[in-house]
Write a protein that holds these residues in place. Structure first.
Motif, PDB file in Angstrom:
ATOM      1  N   HIS A  48       0.834  -1.196   0.000  1.00  0.00           N
ATOM      2  CA  HIS A  48       0.000   0.000   0.000  1.00  0.00           C
ATOM      3  C   HIS A  48       0.876   1.256   0.000  1.00  0.00           C
ATOM      4  O   HIS A  48       2.019   1.248   0.482  1.00  0.00           O
ATOM      5  CB  HIS A  48      -0.914   0.021   1.230  1.00  0.00           C
ATOM      6  N   PHE A  49       0.309   2.342  -0.517  1.00  0.00           N
ATOM      7  CA  PHE A  49       0.966   3.641  -0.500  1.00  0.00           C
ATOM      8  C   PHE A  49       1.078   4.144   0.939  1.00  0.00           C
ATOM      9  O   PHE A  49       0.176   3.936   1.756  1.00  0.00           O
ATOM     10  CB  PHE A  49       0.170   4.643  -1.338  1.00  0.00           C
ATOM     11  N   SER A  50       2.191   4.824   1.250  1.00  0.00           N
ATOM     12  CA  SER A  50       2.381   5.341   2.599  1.00  0.00           C
ATOM     13  C   SER A  50       3.157   6.644   2.572  1.00  0.00           C
ATOM     14  O   SER A  50       3.839   6.979   1.593  1.00  0.00           O
ATOM     15  CB  SER A  50       3.101   4.312   3.481  1.00  0.00           C
ATOM     16  N   MET A  51       3.036   7.399   3.665  1.00  0.00           N
ATOM     17  CA  MET A  51       3.737   8.665   3.838  1.00  0.00           C
ATOM     18  C   MET A  51       4.414   8.670   5.201  1.00  0.00           C
ATOM     19  O   MET A  51       3.949   8.022   6.146  1.00  0.00           O
ATOM     20  CB  MET A  51       2.762   9.849   3.738  1.00  0.00           C
ATOM     21  N   GLY A  52       5.529   9.401   5.283  1.00  0.00           N
ATOM     22  CA  GLY A  52       6.261   9.467   6.535  1.00  0.00           C
ATOM     23  C   GLY A  52       6.650  10.888   6.892  1.00  0.00           C
ATOM     24  O   GLY A  52       6.828  11.743   6.017  1.00  0.00           O
ATOM     25  N   VAL A  53       6.783  11.150   8.188  1.00  0.00           N
ATOM     26  CA  VAL A  53       7.238  12.450   8.675  1.00  0.00           C
ATOM     27  C   VAL A  53       8.054  12.203   9.935  1.00  0.00           C
ATOM     28  O   VAL A  53       7.802  11.222  10.665  1.00  0.00           O
ATOM     29  CB  VAL A  53       6.037  13.384   8.961  1.00  0.00           C
ATOM     30  N   GLY A  54       9.035  13.041  10.189  1.00  0.00           N
ATOM     31  CA  GLY A  54       9.870  12.811  11.359  1.00  0.00           C
ATOM     32  C   GLY A  54      10.783  13.968  11.669  1.00  0.00           C
ATOM     33  O   GLY A  54      10.802  15.001  10.991  1.00  0.00           O
ATOM     34  N   GLY A  55      11.530  13.790  12.717  1.00  0.00           N
ATOM     35  CA  GLY A  55      12.504  14.785  13.140  1.00  0.00           C
ATOM     36  C   GLY A  55      13.607  14.120  13.939  1.00  0.00           C
ATOM     37  O   GLY A  55      13.399  13.055  14.540  1.00  0.00           O
ATOM     38  N   GLY A  56      14.782  14.714  13.923  1.00  0.00           N
ATOM     39  CA  GLY A  56      15.890  14.128  14.644  1.00  0.00           C
ATOM     40  C   GLY A  56      17.071  15.067  14.695  1.00  0.00           C
ATOM     41  O   GLY A  56      16.943  16.281  14.461  1.00  0.00           O
ATOM     42  N   ALA A  57      18.218  14.502  15.001  1.00  0.00           N
ATOM     43  CA  ALA A  57      19.439  15.303  15.098  1.00  0.00           C
ATOM     44  C   ALA A  57      20.636  14.452  14.700  1.00  0.00           C
ATOM     45  O   ALA A  57      20.658  13.234  14.924  1.00  0.00           O
ATOM     46  CB  ALA A  57      19.626  15.837  16.511  1.00  0.00           C
ATOM     47  N   GLU A  58      21.602  15.112  14.110  1.00  0.00           N
ATOM     48  CA  GLU A  58      22.840  14.474  13.651  1.00  0.00           C
ATOM     49  C   GLU A  58      24.024  15.181  14.310  1.00  0.00           C
ATOM     50  O   GLU A  58      24.012  16.409  14.468  1.00  0.00           O
ATOM     51  CB  GLU A  58      22.916  14.589  12.139  1.00  0.00           C
TER      52      GLU A  58
END
Length: 209
Positions: A144-154
């Protein structure tokens, strides 16, 4: 003649900017591992008996890899693959439910935008792609089609090597199909759900070259 000269100068300027952007781009590879959590339950109805039940997907560890190029924003464009070996159970009572092994894969094209603060580089990211669920036994695969969102640090240890941590959320659109996890070609369950939600906590290393 003057317009031709201006057009030529503009074309050369654009070409120079594109060449600079391409020359400044760096390729990176970033393996990661983590924990997948928070998958919602699916309300199901048996087509034969009309009995209501639910499908539950268990939380578990996962691993994956990203590969992409940097952009001058600063940011990046990447291809992400994530694999999770878990299980799902059918039935509200875990002691009486059917438990089946399940592999879940995400294949996404995404982008990230960084907010550098020295070696510490927080970022936000979004992605789109496909989710595939592959149960064991006679159940069919689901894509199925999907979408993602996120946040982080490097954090850059050296210019070519950094460590990162992020939190990502995925929404898989399953509302286009009224059935899920069919058995031997016969879809036994009707599913009352529009999305499958899942969160991921990731830790990884990024090599840039």
């Amino acid at each position: 003649m003057r317009y031709k000269q201006q057009f030529g100068a503009s074309f050369l300027s654009i070409s120079a900017l594109m060449h600079s952007a391409i020359a400044a781009a760096e390729v990176f590879v970033a393996p990661f591992g983590g924990y997948g959590f928070g998958t919602n339950d699916f309300s199901t109805i048996d087509r034969n008996t009309q009995e209501e039940s639910s499908v539950k997907i268990a939380e578990s560890g996962h691993w994956g890899i990203m590969a992409g190029v940097t952009t001058p924003d600063p940011g990046s464009i990447y291809l992400l693959y994530s694999h999770q070996s878990t299980e799902f159970s059918i039935g509200d009572n875990l002691n009486q439910s059917e438990v089946t092994a399940l592999d879940t894969d995400y294949l996404h094209l995404g982008g990230a935008l960084y907010f550098p603060q020295g070696k510490f580089r927080p970022y936000v990211t979004t992605s789109v792609g496909l989710t595939q669920m592959r149960p064991s036994g006679s159940f069919s695969n689901e894509t199925h089609f999907s979408m993602g969102v996120g946040g982080g640090a490097e954090y850059q240890l050296i210019p070519s090597f950094s460590l990162f941590a992020d939190l990502r959320g995925y929404a898989t659109f399953i509302g286009s199909s009224p059935s899920l996890f069919c058995n031997s070609g016969n879809c036994k369950w009707l599913v009352d759900a529009e999305f499958m939600w899942q969160g991921q906590v990731n830790l990884g290393a990024k090599l840039t070259f």
